[in-house]
Design a protein around this motif. Structure first.
Motif, short mmCIF file in Angstrom:
data_model
loop_
_atom_site.label_atom_id
_atom_site.label_comp_id
_atom_site.label_asym_id
_atom_site.label_seq_id
_atom_site.Cartn_x
_atom_site.Cartn_y
_atom_site.Cartn_z
N UNK A 225 88.15 -7.15 48.18
CA UNK A 225 89.16 -8.22 48.26
C UNK A 225 88.88 -9.01 49.54
N UNK A 226 89.29 -10.30 49.53
CA UNK A 226 89.11 -11.12 50.74
C UNK A 226 90.39 -11.02 51.55
N UNK A 240 92.51 -16.57 47.27
CA UNK A 240 93.63 -15.94 46.55
C UNK A 240 93.26 -15.80 45.07
N UNK A 241 92.65 -16.87 44.51
CA UNK A 241 92.26 -16.82 43.10
C UNK A 241 91.22 -15.72 42.89
N UNK A 242 90.29 -15.60 43.85
CA UNK A 242 89.27 -14.55 43.74
C UNK A 242 89.93 -13.18 43.73
N UNK A 247 91.32 -8.34 40.95
CA UNK A 247 92.32 -7.34 40.56
C UNK A 247 92.35 -7.21 39.04
N UNK A 248 92.30 -8.38 38.34
CA UNK A 248 92.33 -8.33 36.86
C UNK A 248 91.09 -7.62 36.33
N UNK A 249 89.92 -7.97 36.93
CA UNK A 249 88.68 -7.34 36.45
C UNK A 249 88.76 -5.83 36.67
N UNK A 250 89.24 -5.44 37.87
CA UNK A 250 89.33 -4.02 38.19
C UNK A 250 90.25 -3.31 37.20
N UNK A 251 91.40 -3.97 36.92
CA UNK A 251 92.37 -3.38 35.99
C UNK A 251 91.75 -3.25 34.59
N UNK A 252 91.07 -4.34 34.16
CA UNK A 252 90.47 -4.31 32.82
C UNK A 252 89.40 -3.23 32.71
N UNK A 253 88.60 -3.12 33.77
CA UNK A 253 87.53 -2.12 33.72
C UNK A 253 88.13 -0.71 33.69
N UNK A 254 89.22 -0.55 34.46
CA UNK A 254 89.89 0.76 34.46
C UNK A 254 90.40 1.06 33.05
#
Ligand code: ADP
Length: 488
Positions: A225-226, A240-242, A247-254
């Motif tokens: 995270x930045x 912020x968008x990154x 977070x979304x990518x991490x959640x989806x991968x999880x």
């Protein structure tokens, strides 16, 4: 070196500064020169007129050159940088303070001369005219009209020391004001460049932090995270968008990993669930085939009973899978109609009563409150409700209680299925609606299904614009609830 954004922006910025500096210097030099020329021309505005007045007696019928020569000598003593010319009306030089063969121009442009002689010329100075000494060179001058005899018009044309050439050739840059002005401009531009480069550095540094984070993400570091960037500008917004994207990518991968794990668990479960009843049926049938004559009637009935139970279990499992795949593919659309939930609950409770008695569980429905009719597909709602009651009976201990309650809400009816069974741990709660998710056997006294019942019930609720909620406490019980819209 020019690959970085910082280098590119800096190079463009420095070029612009250089351009701006040159333009500024050129403008200030030019306006200074013009100012000096204007001042000088204003100071000498009447020089030609004075000279004309002085030599008027020498121009009675024709020009008295010897007299003129003396006047010119006197004039030059007083104005060493000036040259005097006499022009006729078309601009041809008819007499001059320097020898004629040293003149490069014998006839000068009269337009500036006439402009100078014009009444309001003083306000429009400087006016530059031809310098007969050097072709193409223009100088400030003073001019006056004279009459030779009574009729012949001529002009006295005095070229003055012109800052534009004379000062420049003497070294205009040695002028104190110009030099200090230019130094001030250069210092200002230098510091502007320094501050600009510093600001670009800070700006691009922030973009670089985003780039580094993106690179790390592409290499699989999904936790990256930045750290909050100061300000609310585009770069801060990008950061912020990154962060939210990461977070979304991490959640989806999880979730993908979880789904993958669940799918694997399901394959293992389903093969076990299919194999056990099939093995049991095979065993029963082989026993009947081999020992047919030795088996008495009651033993045969017992083997047939076991086989039937297993077949029923298999068919339930297959129908669950089939139903879920149809719900997934949206092949089943609810055929909504108005119906009484009270009647439906009564029917479902009656259907489960024998099973509840068999398991020693008290199954009750609190239907004392009158509730309005609701909209829904009776068949689908019955299926969802049955799954919830089936679970409650499956996981409740002997002598437990399972109760179904209906209550009226603003524009819906709330259905609650409560039990005082083992409850579901906080750790399992978020996942129980995921398909194939089953709670560890050790926590459910070995009872385990295929993990499809709640997934089907949730899909059915969603098809009715509702959602199944769950409240549960370990060793106290679980309540599943959903709402159905009333008929208005
Ligand atoms: P299953 O076929 O395993 O019952 P479900 O999707 O119906 O699959 O339920 C998922 C999990 O939720 C079950 O494995 C079970 O552990 C838990 N569960 C569901 N209902 C109850 C309940 N009333 N009490 C305790 N645990 C429950």
């Amino acid at each position: 070196m020019f690959n970085t954004l910082y280098a590119k922006i800096s190079a463009i910025f420095l070029l612009l500064i250089l351009l701006l500096g040159s333009v500024l210097l050129f403008i200030s030099l030019n306006s200074s020169l013009n100012y000096v020329c204007e001042a000088s021309q204003k100071l000498n505005y009447n020089t030609a007129a004075q000279f004309a007045r002085r030599c008027r007696p020498l121009l009675t019928d024709s020009i008295h050159y010897s007299g003129l020569k003396k006047d010119v000598m006197d004039f030059r003593e007083m104005n060493p940088n000036a040259e005097v010319y006499m022009l006729n009306s078309d601009g041809t030089v008819i007499a001059s303070s320097i020898p004629k063969d040293e003149l490069q121009v014998s006839r000068i442009d009269m337009q500036p001369v006439l402009r100078f002689i014009d009444e309001d010329s003083y306000a429009n100075l400087p006016i530059f005219g031809d310098d007969p000494q050097v072709k193409g060179r223009r100088k400030i001058f003073s001019a006056a009209k004279v009459t030779i005899g009574n009729t012949k018009i001529a002009y006295i044309y005095v070229t003055l020391a012109s800052a534009r050439y004379d000062l420049a050739s003497e070294g205009i840059l040695s002028s104190y004001i110009l030099r200090s002005g230019s130094i001030a401009i250069i210092i200002t531009l230098f510091f502007t460049a320094l501050i600009g480069l510093f600001l670009f550095f800070i700006l691009t540094k922030r973009i670089q932090r985003v780039t580094v984070a993106v690179k790390e993400l592409t290499h699989g570091n999904y936790h990256k995270r930045i750290v909050a960037l100061p300000g609310k500008d585009e770069v801060a917004q990008l950061a912020t968008a990154f962060n939210s994207m990461a977070a979304t990518i991490e959640k989806n991968i999880k979730e993908m990993k979880q789904n993958d794990q669940m799918r694997r668990d399901f394959t293992a479960n389903i093969s076990h669930d299919l194999r056990s009843p099939l093995t049991s049926i095979q065993g029963c049938l082989e026993t009947i085939q081999i020992k047919n004559k030795d088996l008495n009637a009651s033993k045969k009935d017992e083997l047939i009973d076991v086989s039937l139970k297993n077949v029923m279990h298999l068919s339930q499992l297959v129908s669950h899978l089939f139903e879920l795949s149809k719900l997934d593919a949206k092949q089943i659309q609810p055929q909504k109609e108005s119906f009484s939930l009270t009647e439906l609950v009564q029917d479902v409770v009656l259907k489960f009563q024998p099973l509840a008695e068999e398991r020693g569980i008290h199954l009750e429905a609190d239907l004392s409150v009158r509730v309005p009719h609701v909209w829904g597909d009776i068949g689908m709602i019955e299926r969802g409700l049955s799954n919830l009651i089936d679970n409650a009976l499956k996981y409740s201990p002997e002598k437990g209680t399972v109760s179904i309650q209906l209550s009226k809400q603003t524009d819906s009816v709330l259905v609650r299925v409560c039990d005082n069974g083992p409850g579901i741990s906080e750790e399992d709660l978020p996942h129980i609606f995921n398909r194939f998710y089953t709670v560890d056997k050790s926590r459910t006294k070995g009872r385990q299904g295929s993990g499809l019942g709640l997934a089907i019930a949730q899909k059915i609720a969603a098809a009715h614009g509702s959602k199944i909620e769950v409240e549960s406490r370990r060793n106290e019980g679980t309540t599943f609830s959903f709402q159905l819209t009333t008929v208005t």
